[in-house]
Scaffold this active site. Structure first.
Site, PDB file in Angstrom:
ATOM      1  N   GLU A 115      -4.687   8.370  64.778  1.00  0.00           N
ATOM      2  CA  GLU A 115      -4.806   9.415  63.752  1.00  0.00           C
ATOM      3  C   GLU A 115      -6.279   9.481  63.392  1.00  0.00           C
ATOM      4  OE1 GLU A 115      -2.278  11.211  62.878  1.00  0.00           O
ATOM      5  OE2 GLU A 115      -0.675  10.020  63.754  1.00  0.00           O
ATOM      6  N   CYS A 146      -8.504  13.407  55.507  1.00  0.00           N
ATOM      7  CA  CYS A 146      -8.649  13.856  56.897  1.00  0.00           C
ATOM      8  C   CYS A 146      -8.318  15.341  57.032  1.00  0.00           C
ATOM      9  CB  CYS A 146      -7.763  13.025  57.796  1.00  0.00           C
ATOM     10  SG  CYS A 146      -6.103  12.889  57.144  1.00  0.00           S
TER      11      CYS A 146
HETATM   12  P1  NAP Z   1     -13.569   4.138  60.548  1.00  0.00           P
HETATM   13  O1  NAP Z   1     -14.978   3.776  60.298  1.00  0.00           O
HETATM   14  O2  NAP Z   1     -13.196   4.628  61.883  1.00  0.00           O
HETATM   15  O3  NAP Z   1     -12.718   2.851  60.139  1.00  0.00           O
HETATM   16  C1  NAP Z   1     -11.312   2.849  60.154  1.00  0.00           C
HETATM   17  C2  NAP Z   1     -10.813   1.439  60.302  1.00  0.00           C
HETATM   18  O4  NAP Z   1     -11.206   0.926  61.570  1.00  0.00           O
HETATM   19  C3  NAP Z   1     -11.369   0.455  59.265  1.00  0.00           C
HETATM   20  O5  NAP Z   1     -10.378  -0.495  58.946  1.00  0.00           O
HETATM   21  C4  NAP Z   1     -12.496  -0.191  60.031  1.00  0.00           C
HETATM   22  O6  NAP Z   1     -12.818  -1.450  59.498  1.00  0.00           O
HETATM   23  C5  NAP Z   1     -11.886  -0.298  61.407  1.00  0.00           C
HETATM   24  N1  NAP Z   1     -12.833  -0.441  62.521  1.00  0.00           N
HETATM   25  C6  NAP Z   1     -14.137  -0.060  62.578  1.00  0.00           C
HETATM   26  N2  NAP Z   1     -14.664  -0.385  63.764  1.00  0.00           N
HETATM   27  C7  NAP Z   1     -13.685  -0.998  64.479  1.00  0.00           C
HETATM   28  C8  NAP Z   1     -13.619  -1.583  65.785  1.00  0.00           C
HETATM   29  N3  NAP Z   1     -14.686  -1.613  66.585  1.00  0.00           N
HETATM   30  N4  NAP Z   1     -12.446  -2.115  66.190  1.00  0.00           N
HETATM   31  C9  NAP Z   1     -11.362  -2.099  65.388  1.00  0.00           C
HETATM   32  N5  NAP Z   1     -11.372  -1.576  64.136  1.00  0.00           N
HETATM   33  C10 NAP Z   1     -12.514  -1.027  63.689  1.00  0.00           C
HETATM   34  O7  NAP Z   1     -13.066   5.255  59.538  1.00  0.00           O
HETATM   35  P2  NAP Z   1     -13.288   5.317  57.982  1.00  0.00           P
HETATM   36  O8  NAP Z   1     -14.688   5.728  57.739  1.00  0.00           O
HETATM   37  O9  NAP Z   1     -12.764   4.093  57.344  1.00  0.00           O
HETATM   38  O10 NAP Z   1     -12.275   6.496  57.596  1.00  0.00           O
HETATM   39  C11 NAP Z   1     -12.583   7.825  57.639  1.00  0.00           C
HETATM   40  C12 NAP Z   1     -12.081   8.480  58.908  1.00  0.00           C
HETATM   41  O11 NAP Z   1     -10.673   8.357  59.001  1.00  0.00           O
HETATM   42  C13 NAP Z   1     -12.340   9.970  58.919  1.00  0.00           C
HETATM   43  O12 NAP Z   1     -12.777  10.361  60.185  1.00  0.00           O
HETATM   44  C14 NAP Z   1     -10.981  10.573  58.612  1.00  0.00           C
HETATM   45  O13 NAP Z   1     -10.790  11.893  59.047  1.00  0.00           O
HETATM   46  C15 NAP Z   1     -10.099   9.621  59.331  1.00  0.00           C
HETATM   47  N6  NAP Z   1      -8.732   9.733  58.817  1.00  0.00           N
HETATM   48  C16 NAP Z   1      -7.774  10.293  59.612  1.00  0.00           C
HETATM   49  C17 NAP Z   1      -6.469  10.469  59.139  1.00  0.00           C
HETATM   50  C18 NAP Z   1      -5.402  11.082  59.973  1.00  0.00           C
HETATM   51  O14 NAP Z   1      -4.232  11.063  59.560  1.00  0.00           O
HETATM   52  N7  NAP Z   1      -5.696  11.651  61.119  1.00  0.00           N
HETATM   53  C19 NAP Z   1      -6.169  10.049  57.838  1.00  0.00           C
HETATM   54  C20 NAP Z   1      -7.170   9.494  57.050  1.00  0.00           C
HETATM   55  C21 NAP Z   1      -8.443   9.333  57.564  1.00  0.00           C
HETATM   56  P3  NAP Z   1     -13.925  -1.657  58.339  1.00  0.00           P
HETATM   57  O15 NAP Z   1     -13.907  -0.455  57.451  1.00  0.00           O
HETATM   58  O16 NAP Z   1     -13.450  -2.880  57.662  1.00  0.00           O
HETATM   59  O17 NAP Z   1     -15.216  -1.875  59.013  1.00  0.00           O
END
Ligand code: NAP
Ligand code: MG
Length: 483
Positions: free
Chosen positions: A248, A282
């Site tokens: 997602e 999102c």
């Molecule tokens: P993110 O930076 O991609 O992080 C998401 C999660 O992944 C966090 O728990 C992060 O950990 C972890 N993560 C980061 N690097 C990783 C790696 N190399 N391996 C495994 N896990 C890793 O996203 P965010 O900034 O938290 O969230 C915003 C994004 O989420 C936006 O793009 C938004 O559109 C998207 N989103 C999508 C939906 C949907 O339903 N499609 C819903 C909500 C949000 P840490 O934060 O602890 O580093």
């Protein structure tokens, strides 16, 4: 300040590592907790616990499994205010939204608790006398669930609830930006007596702990919500062990209003979908597309409505319309998107800076911002902004509107406002997104599938489709003697 603990095999463990990250309240920039980085041995124990708990859990009758979900709902309803406040402290969203997230969480738990009792298979028509074919659904095994900071509880529950209802064991890693509220939710599962090892939580950063979890060969499925860049990275990291995955990812939702749109409805709903949660949803609107005849009136009233929004620390002002951005890095990204657009010729209609006043001296606050005159070369035109910015494009006709709306690599949600039914349905059919709202901005419902097209990912959450993501099909054919 005490650090958060890992939850492994039913125990709350003092972290082994000396490595901690501060959890920051984005309204005040104060440190409110410390989150540990999981060690290899802690990760190992979490997988061992899940693996061993799965053996009994998968065989438990469905009503027994879902009874724990029903019990957790009761606990969370009692603690809605307490856990909602933790969401506000770690994420910044106003208290009414923090509490709202817990209400939504209990709705999701309830849906999957009910749906978990209805996992049925099929009997396939026979292709020979003396044979019967059944298709049954069985759980996958160990699920790694990783969620973002924008809905720190809810988006993990979207994974935990169907995974447990379907008979899987789970290891979660919350975002290190927002690990506090979800820890209380895990505590609720512990208190209602969920068998040890069925749900485990390890804390740590995405780059270290997250990376180790997704590469582990014991993982049967990765359920991920987050950015498109990290989603693609996780798929590369897990390619050699080939777990099931649901992704997602990011969005860039267009909000189209034609000359037949009802502006009294479209304007307030557009403002809400652009700016609530400070634009960090999102399916927040990333592009407003207006048909020329209504553009002038829409823009004037939209800007006026935007300027009326109340920004604030969500604890001090529980009913504020929006709080700060959750992270400093997120604030910097938004500032960069806005200056890039302005340098390339966009017009600033309102916002574009930190709000004035001593209460905003600290904290990652940014004024709700409206821009006009968007061109394709601007980052904001095609990249997800994830902040309170509304870029407006004016088009000559609906064909151009559809082209503009689809001109992004994302495809999570899209909105079309038109009271001409023919036109509205025709446009909705052409929009490239997993969810489309006609004359509404609330397309995310627990009973309907949620997920993206294009770079917004694959797999579906919520609804019975979301439960199927945690089950695998098995065809059993048996032959018998025909008399
Ligand atoms: P993110 O930076 O991609 O992080 C998401 C999660 O992944 C966090 O728990 C992060 O950990 C972890 N993560 C980061 N690097 C990783 C790696 N190399 N391996 C495994 N896990 C890793 O996203 P965010 O900034 O938290 O969230 C915003 C994004 O989420 C936006 O793009 C938004 O559109 C998207 N989103 C999508 C939906 C949907 O339903 N499609 C819903 C909500 C949000 P840490 O934060 O602890 O580093
Ligand atoms: Mg934070």
């Amino acid at each position: 300040m005490e650090s958060l603990k890992h939850y492994i095999n039913g125990d709350w463990l003092e972290p082994e590592s000396e490595e901690f990250t501060n959890v920051i309240n984005p309204s005040t920039e104060e440190t409110i907790s410390k989150v540990p980085e999981a060690t290899d041995s802690e990760i190992d124990r979490a997988f061992e616990a899940a693996d061993s708990a799965f053996e009994d859990w998968k065989r438990a009758p469905a009503p027994e499994r879902v009874s724990y979900l029903f019990d957790v709902i009761e606990v969370l309803r009692d603690r809605r205010a307490e856990i909602g406040k933790l969401i506000t402290l770690e994420n910044g969203k106003p208290l009414s939204d923090g509490k709202g997230e817990i209400e939504w969480t209990t709705d999701v738990l309830e849906f999957f608790a009910e749906e978990g009792k209805r996992i049925s298979g099929e009997v396939v028509p026979r292709n020979q006398a003396g044979a019967r074919s059944f298709v049954i659904k069985q759980p996958l095994g160990t699920i790694v669930a990783i969620g973002p900071w924008n809905f720190p509880v809810d988006l993990l529950i979207w994974k935990i609830a169907p995974a447990l209802a379907a008979g899987n064991a789970v290891v979660i890693k919350p975002s290190q930006e927002t690990p506090m509220a979800i820890t209380k939710v895990v505590k609720a599962f512990d208190e209602v007596g969920l068998p040890a090892g069925v749900l485990n939580m390890v804390h740590g950063s995405g780059g270290e702990t997250g990376d180790k979890l997704v590469k582990d060969k014991r993982v049967d499925k990765i359920a991920f919500t987050g950015s498109t860049a990290v989603g693609k990275h996780i798929i590369r990291q897990s390619a050699s062990t080939l777990p099931e995955t649901s992704m997602e990812l990011g969005g860039h939702a267009p909000f189209v209003v034609t000359q037949n749109g009802d502006l009294d409805k479209a304007i307030p709903e557009g403002i809400r979908r652009c700016f609530s949660h400070a634009g960090q949803i999102c399916h927040s609107v990333n592009q407003i597309v207006l048909e020329e005849p209504i553009a002038e009136e829409f823009i004037e009233r939209f800007v006026a409505g935007t300027e009326d929004l109340v920004i604030g620390d969500g604890v001090e002002n529980p009913d504020a319309d929006l709080g700060p951005l959750t992270t400093k890095a997120g604030l910097q990204d938004i500032e960069e998107h806005v200056s890039d657009a302005l340098e390339k010729g966009a017009q600033l209609l309102t916002g574009g800076k930190k709000p004035a006043g001593s209460e905003f001296e600290r904290g990652y606050f940014y004024e709700p911002t409206v821009l006009k005159g968007i061109t394709d070369d601007m980052d904001i035109a095609t990249e997800e902004t994830f902040g309170p910015v509304a870029p407006i494009t004016v088009v000559d006709d609906t064909e151009e509107a559809v082209r503009a709306a689809n001109n992004t690599r994302y495809g999570l949600a899209a909105y079309i406002y038109s009271d001409n039914t023919n036109e509205a349905v025709r446009i909705a059919e052409k929009l490239e997104a997993g969810s489309v709202g006609i004359n509404n901005n609330s397309v995310c419902r627990v009973e309907a599938p949620w997920g993206g097209w294009k770079d917004s990912g694959f797999g579906r959450e919520l609804s019975s489709h979301g439960l199927d993501e945690y089950l695998q099909l098995k065809h059993i054919k048996f032959e018998f003697t025909v008399e």
